[in-house]
Design a protein around this motif. Structure first.
Motif, PDB file in Angstrom:
ATOM      1  N   LYS A  34     -46.911  55.043   3.903  1.00 41.47           N
ATOM      2  CA  LYS A  34     -46.418  53.861   3.208  1.00 41.47           C
ATOM      3  C   LYS A  34     -47.078  53.753   1.833  1.00 41.47           C
ATOM      4  O   LYS A  34     -48.294  53.910   1.698  1.00 41.47           O
ATOM      5  N   GLY A  35     -46.253  53.524   0.813  1.00 39.16           N
ATOM      6  CA  GLY A  35     -46.739  53.382  -0.552  1.00 39.16           C
ATOM      7  C   GLY A  35     -46.889  54.681  -1.316  1.00 39.16           C
ATOM      8  O   GLY A  35     -47.073  54.661  -2.532  1.00 39.16           O
ATOM      9  N   GLY A  54     -38.190  56.465   8.205  1.00 41.65           N
ATOM     10  CA  GLY A  54     -38.804  55.692   7.138  1.00 41.65           C
ATOM     11  C   GLY A  54     -37.783  55.066   6.211  1.00 41.65           C
ATOM     12  O   GLY A  54     -36.570  55.175   6.417  1.00 41.65           O
ATOM     13  N   ARG A  55     -38.294  54.397   5.190  1.00 43.97           N
ATOM     14  CA  ARG A  55     -37.460  53.808   4.142  1.00 43.97           C
ATOM     15  C   ARG A  55     -38.067  54.171   2.799  1.00 43.97           C
ATOM     16  O   ARG A  55     -39.288  54.156   2.642  1.00 43.97           O
ATOM     17  N   ARG A  84     -40.489  56.326  -3.882  1.00 44.23           N
ATOM     18  CA  ARG A  84     -41.610  55.531  -3.378  1.00 44.23           C
ATOM     19  C   ARG A  84     -41.313  55.201  -1.932  1.00 44.23           C
ATOM     20  O   ARG A  84     -40.193  54.807  -1.594  1.00 44.23           O
ATOM     21  N   CYS A  85     -42.295  55.379  -1.075  1.00 44.20           N
ATOM     22  CA  CYS A  85     -42.120  55.164   0.356  1.00 44.20           C
ATOM     23  C   CYS A  85     -42.390  53.702   0.702  1.00 44.20           C
ATOM     24  O   CYS A  85     -43.491  53.196   0.480  1.00 44.20           O
ATOM     25  N   LEU A  86     -41.384  53.021   1.289  1.00 43.14           N
ATOM     26  CA  LEU A  86     -41.513  51.628   1.706  1.00 43.14           C
ATOM     27  C   LEU A  86     -42.022  51.512   3.141  1.00 43.14           C
ATOM     28  O   LEU A  86     -42.740  50.567   3.472  1.00 43.14           O
ATOM     29  N   GLU A  87     -41.604  52.434   3.990  1.00 37.96           N
ATOM     30  CA  GLU A  87     -42.056  52.521   5.384  1.00 37.96           C
ATOM     31  C   GLU A  87     -42.330  53.990   5.667  1.00 37.96           C
ATOM     32  O   GLU A  87     -41.537  54.841   5.279  1.00 37.96           O
ATOM     33  N   PRO A  88     -43.435  54.312   6.345  1.00 38.14           N
ATOM     34  CA  PRO A  88     -43.783  55.716   6.573  1.00 38.14           C
ATOM     35  C   PRO A  88     -42.600  56.500   7.136  1.00 38.14           C
ATOM     36  O   PRO A  88     -41.850  55.980   7.970  1.00 38.14           O
TER      37      PRO A  88
END
Length: 103
Positions: A34-35, A54-55, A84-88
């Motif tokens: 995440k992030g 993920g998202r 950019r990763c919002l959820e792993p």
């Protein structure tokens, strides 16, 4: 022929693993915390991305696109892109031709 490739860290929170390759085509897994970010970049290869889990928010040629599991899209040759990763999660990318810089 089955080849096994090592998983390697790239950017902070990102792990890349080549899954299969030939001179004409390559499949690569990217795991994101995440992030974590895939920095903006471009390359001559056509890229297809499948969101396994993920998202993510992708920027492709200045346009933002939020994607979730089951989504897929194509990034044209030389388009500036990053994410950019919002959820792993995990992305499965294919490249044509092969990304020799990943070997």
């Amino acid at each position: 022929m089955l080849k096994r490739f090592p998983a390697v860290p790239t950017d902070p929170g990102v792990i890349r693993q080549v899954l299969s390759d030939s001179p004409e085509l390559m499949m690569v897994s990217f795991e994101f915390a995440k992030g974590a970010e895939g920095k903006l970049h471009s390359h001559s290869h056509v890229q297809s991305t499948y969101v396994q889990s993920g998202r993510f928010v992708f920027s492709v040629s200045g346009e933002d696109l939020e994607v979730a599991p089951g989504d897929s899209f194509v990034i044209p040759s030389n388009a500036v892109h990053g994410c950019r990763c919002l959820e792993p999660g995990r992305l499965i990318d294919t490249f044509t031709p092969r990304r020799d810089d990943f070997l």
